[in-house]
Each structure stands twice: as C-alpha cells, then as structure tokens.
Design a protein around this motif. Sequence first.
Motif, PDB file in Angstrom:
ATOM      1  N   ARG A  21       0.978  -1.262   0.167  1.00 16.96           N
ATOM      2  CA  ARG A  21       0.138  -0.336   0.003  1.00 16.96           C
ATOM      3  C   ARG A  21       0.962   1.342   0.448  1.00 16.96           C
ATOM      4  O   ARG A  21       1.873   1.467   0.451  1.00 16.96           O
ATOM      5  CB  ARG A  21      -0.816  -0.149   1.199  1.00 16.96           C
ATOM      6  N   ARG A  22       0.429   2.379  -0.461  1.00 13.09           N
ATOM      7  CA  ARG A  22       1.099   3.863  -0.178  1.00 13.09           C
ATOM      8  C   ARG A  22       1.598   3.718   1.045  1.00 13.09           C
ATOM      9  O   ARG A  22       2.778   4.170   0.902  1.00 13.09           O
ATOM     10  CB  ARG A  22       0.213   5.169  -0.553  1.00 13.09           C
ATOM     11  N   ALA A  23       0.878   3.596   1.756  1.00 11.01           N
ATOM     12  CA  ALA A  23       1.245   3.507   3.052  1.00 11.01           C
ATOM     13  C   ALA A  23       3.130   3.238   3.893  1.00 11.01           C
ATOM     14  O   ALA A  23       4.104   3.520   3.800  1.00 11.01           O
ATOM     15  CB  ALA A  23       0.668   3.800   4.591  1.00 11.01           C
ATOM     16  N   GLU A  24       2.942   1.990   3.086  1.00 11.75           N
ATOM     17  CA  GLU A  24       3.544   0.961   3.078  1.00 11.75           C
ATOM     18  C   GLU A  24       5.391   1.451   3.092  1.00 11.75           C
ATOM     19  O   GLU A  24       6.095   1.599   3.480  1.00 11.75           O
ATOM     20  CB  GLU A  24       3.688  -0.739   3.194  1.00 11.75           C
ATOM     21  N   TRP A  25       4.930   1.859   1.437  1.00  9.44           N
ATOM     22  CA  TRP A  25       5.834   2.171   0.344  1.00  9.44           C
ATOM     23  C   TRP A  25       6.082   3.524   0.838  1.00  9.44           C
ATOM     24  O   TRP A  25       7.720   3.427   1.547  1.00  9.44           O
ATOM     25  CB  TRP A  25       5.682   1.910  -1.092  1.00  9.44           C
ATOM     26  N   GLU A  26       5.630   4.424   1.597  1.00 15.62           N
ATOM     27  CA  GLU A  26       6.053   5.117   2.218  1.00 15.62           C
ATOM     28  C   GLU A  26       6.739   5.350   3.536  1.00 15.62           C
ATOM     29  O   GLU A  26       7.487   5.458   3.362  1.00 15.62           O
ATOM     30  CB  GLU A  26       4.706   6.668   2.462  1.00 15.62           C
ATOM     31  N   GLY A  77      -3.562   3.630  -5.589  1.00 12.12           N
ATOM     32  CA  GLY A  77      -2.788   3.631  -4.167  1.00 12.12           C
ATOM     33  C   GLY A  77      -1.889   2.385  -3.976  1.00 12.12           C
ATOM     34  O   GLY A  77      -1.525   2.419  -3.090  1.00 12.12           O
ATOM     35  N   ARG A  78      -1.724   1.745  -4.568  1.00 10.18           N
ATOM     36  CA  ARG A  78      -0.570   0.352  -4.171  1.00 10.18           C
ATOM     37  C   ARG A  78       0.515   0.546  -5.401  1.00 10.18           C
ATOM     38  O   ARG A  78       0.042   0.833  -6.466  1.00 10.18           O
ATOM     39  CB  ARG A  78      -1.539  -0.800  -4.824  1.00 10.18           C
ATOM     40  N   GLY A  79       1.452   0.191  -4.655  1.00  9.93           N
ATOM     41  CA  GLY A  79       2.545   0.723  -5.322  1.00  9.93           C
ATOM     42  C   GLY A  79       2.976  -0.868  -5.318  1.00  9.93           C
ATOM     43  O   GLY A  79       2.977  -1.885  -4.668  1.00  9.93           O
ATOM     44  N   LEU A  80       3.566  -0.927  -6.733  1.00 16.89           N
ATOM     45  CA  LEU A  80       3.852  -2.397  -7.185  1.00 16.89           C
ATOM     46  C   LEU A  80       5.654  -1.838  -7.927  1.00 16.89           C
ATOM     47  O   LEU A  80       5.835  -1.334  -8.880  1.00 16.89           O
ATOM     48  CB  LEU A  80       3.588  -3.055  -8.084  1.00 16.89           C
ATOM     49  N   TYR A  81       6.826  -3.238  -7.347  1.00 18.30           N
ATOM     50  CA  TYR A  81       7.955  -3.233  -7.789  1.00 18.30           C
ATOM     51  C   TYR A  81       8.496  -4.384  -8.532  1.00 18.30           C
ATOM     52  O   TYR A  81       8.119  -5.703  -7.043  1.00 18.30           O
ATOM     53  CB  TYR A  81       9.100  -2.405  -6.997  1.00 18.30           C
ATOM     54  N   VAL A  82       8.340  -5.146  -9.661  1.00 18.92           N
ATOM     55  CA  VAL A  82       9.485  -5.974 -10.091  1.00 18.92           C
ATOM     56  C   VAL A  82      10.498  -5.370 -10.741  1.00 18.92           C
ATOM     57  O   VAL A  82      10.613  -5.487 -11.476  1.00 18.92           O
ATOM     58  CB  VAL A  82       8.467  -5.775 -11.537  1.00 18.92           C
ATOM     59  N   GLU A  83      11.490  -6.629  -9.932  1.00 20.90           N
ATOM     60  CA  GLU A  83      12.815  -6.073 -10.021  1.00 20.90           C
ATOM     61  C   GLU A  83      13.803  -7.463 -11.202  1.00 20.90           C
ATOM     62  O   GLU A  83      13.155  -8.225 -11.162  1.00 20.90           O
ATOM     63  CB  GLU A  83      13.974  -6.042  -8.904  1.00 20.90           C
ATOM     64  N   PRO A  84      13.887  -6.520 -11.854  1.00 22.17           N
ATOM     65  CA  PRO A  84      15.015  -7.787 -13.546  1.00 22.17           C
ATOM     66  C   PRO A  84      16.516  -7.400 -13.079  1.00 22.17           C
ATOM     67  O   PRO A  84      17.025  -6.975 -12.497  1.00 22.17           O
ATOM     68  CB  PRO A  84      14.864  -6.508 -14.607  1.00 22.17           C
ATOM     69  N   ASN A  85      16.695  -9.119 -12.833  1.00 22.32           N
ATOM     70  CA  ASN A  85      17.611  -9.655 -12.567  1.00 22.32           C
ATOM     71  C   ASN A  85      18.357  -9.781 -14.029  1.00 22.32           C
ATOM     72  O   ASN A  85      17.798  -9.982 -14.765  1.00 22.32           O
ATOM     73  CB  ASN A  85      18.293 -10.919 -11.794  1.00 22.32           C
ATOM     74  N   VAL A  86      19.600 -10.176 -13.622  1.00 28.16           N
ATOM     75  CA  VAL A  86      20.308 -10.277 -15.067  1.00 28.16           C
ATOM     76  C   VAL A  86      20.991 -12.180 -14.411  1.00 28.16           C
ATOM     77  O   VAL A  86      22.162 -12.568 -14.137  1.00 28.16           O
ATOM     78  CB  VAL A  86      21.343 -10.080 -15.585  1.00 28.16           C
ATOM     79  N   TRP A  87      20.014 -13.601 -15.637  1.00 29.38           N
ATOM     80  CA  TRP A  87      21.335 -14.711 -15.654  1.00 29.38           C
ATOM     81  C   TRP A  87      22.327 -14.969 -15.812  1.00 29.38           C
ATOM     82  O   TRP A  87      22.887 -14.311 -17.330  1.00 29.38           O
ATOM     83  CB  TRP A  87      20.378 -15.523 -15.972  1.00 29.38           C
ATOM     84  N   VAL A  88      22.779 -15.843 -15.284  1.00 33.89           N
ATOM     85  CA  VAL A  88      23.920 -15.758 -15.032  1.00 33.89           C
ATOM     86  C   VAL A  88      24.904 -17.215 -14.902  1.00 33.89           C
ATOM     87  O   VAL A  88      24.549 -18.020 -13.795  1.00 33.89           O
ATOM     88  CB  VAL A  88      25.053 -14.794 -14.587  1.00 33.89           C
ATOM     89  N   ARG A  89      25.503 -17.481 -15.740  1.00 37.15           N
ATOM     90  CA  ARG A  89      25.412 -19.539 -15.734  1.00 37.15           C
ATOM     91  C   ARG A  89      27.149 -19.132 -15.691  1.00 37.15           C
ATOM     92  O   ARG A  89      28.247 -18.974 -16.631  1.00 37.15           O
ATOM     93  CB  ARG A  89      25.647 -19.904 -16.255  1.00 37.15           C
TER      94      ARG A  89
END
Length: 237
Positions: free
Chosen positions: A190-195, A222-234
């Motif tokens: 929620r917005r308050a959580e992100w704050e 009023g809801r915040g969404l963060y979708v984190e991108p990473n990079v696969w390494v082998r």
Amino acid sequence: MRLELVTHFERPRLRGTLPNLWPEFMGHDNVVQAFWPQLYDLYPDFQLWVLDREATSRRAIGYACSVPVHWNGTPSPRGIDWALTDGVEGTPPNALCTVVAGLVPEYRGRGVAEAILRRLGAVAAGHGLESLVAPVRPTWKERYPLIPIQLYARWRRPDGLPYDPWLRTHERLGGELLASAPRSMTIAGRRAEWEEWTGMNFPEDGEYVVPGALVPVHFKNGRGLYVEPNVWVRHAV
Ligand SMILES: CC(C)(COP(=O)(O)OP(=O)(O)OC[C@H]1O[C@@H](n2cnc3c(N)ncnc32)[C@H](O)[C@@H]1OP(=O)(O)O)[C@@H](O)C(=O)NCCC(=O)NCCS
C-alpha cells in the motif's frame, strides 16, 4: 585483510552479525519472506559467511546465500522467485543457484566478491553439482532505472567487459550472461507501506524513481508495485 570464508554449518553463530545491506523495501517480496526463515536450517552447507581475521570484531563482513536447484538450461524470467520455489523443488538438483551476495561497503572493490564466487563454485563441485547459476542484481542498474535491463546488460566498456561492476566480476571468472530475469522479485504494498519503507511520499498514482530500486515503482489505485529485473549468469564448475 585476512579473509576467511566459512559455511553456516561451520559457524552458525555468525548469523545476525552482519548489518543490513539492503534498502528496506527489498525485504518485502512474498516468496523471499516465506522461504528465508527456513534457508539456514534447510541448506546450512550452501550459505557462506565472510570474515576478516585481522579485524578487531568477530562479525561477518559479507555473505552469500545459495540453494541447490534443478536447472534445465532455460533461465526463468522469475529469477530469485523461481529459485526459491520451482528451483529448489525440482529434482534432482544439478546446479547451485546463488540468490544473494553482499559485502559491507568498506570491503567492496577489493576482490572479496571474486573469492566468494570461487568458494561457491567449490561448494557446488563438492556437492556434485554441475554449474553455478545466479539471477544477478547488477549493482549499478539503480543508477539507470529508466533503461531496460536487456539493454543495460549489454553495455560494455572499451575493454569489452560488462559496464556493470558485478556482471563484470562474474564474466571475468568465466560466467556466461544468459538472459534477463525481468520478474526476479515482486514487491507490492500500500502507499503507506511504501512511504514507510522508503521515507518518500507518493502523493498520486504514477511511476516513481526510488533510491536503490533498479526500475521505477508503479503506483496505481494507491498501491505500489516494484518488479525487479535481474540477469541470469551461469558458471561451469
Ligand atoms: C555485489 C558485491 C558483493 C560485489 O563486490 P565488489 O567488491 O563490489 O566486487 P569487485 O571487487 O569484484 O568489484 C567489481 C568492480 O567494481 C569496482 N568497485 C566495487 N566497489 C568499489 C568501490 N567501493 N570503490 C571503487 N571501486 C569499486 C572494482 O574495482 C571492480 O572494478 P574492475 O572490474 O574495473 O576491477 C558488492 O558490490 C555488494 O555487496 N553490493 C551491495 C549488495 C548487492 O548489490 N549485491 C548484489 C546482488 S545479490
């Protein structure tokens, strides 16, 4: 500096001695929150603590966490969330997946990260696993939150090595950059959580650049969404 790398199995009391290295919001991915409490009990041999034997305190100066996974050669777009669900549940395990690595700031840029990766490779080999894989969080991506991860991961320095320092260390040690993991972690609140998590205000819906976030946080209704991108390494081990 005199480095010592030990597993959690060898030195369980080191848990809790490392300061938090992450922005607060990073602790709110549901999959990570559900899995993390079991991590050290289920896989103590795969968690590393880094010590400096010349330091006055007996605290860890770094760590790495990894889990044995079944890797079928196809990097999942869900990165860390995949590793901690389908990855660990897949049998037989044939790869070690690093889900996090970190050093306290004073020890960065001194080659300790390389020692961690080498030790993880040795741990994987010692358990008969064929490769070391990682959804890597590129350390400088936060400076370029508006650049798509696919482009950022391709940026190179004039010497041909990756522009990003952490990707560079992986590649220098023989790691192969495979594909991006566009949904490695998902953090919703929620917005308050992100704050509370960020110390910022988010007065209306929209896209916000947040310190420590690799892409903007998207607010809707009023809801915040963060979708984190990473990079696969082998890495072969
Ligand atoms: C990821 C991490 C463990 C890598 O450790 P590191 O010590 O930065 O890595 P390296 O020693 O291999 O350094 C990589 C490059 O960055 C440079 N660098 C890193 N930190 C630096 C610093 N504080 N000052 C100057 N240069 C630095 C190094 O010189 C090296 O450059 P080079 O390739 O030109 O030689 C560390 O940066 C970290 O803990 N970051 C915060 C947590 C994080 O984001 N973890 C990764 C996701 S799980």
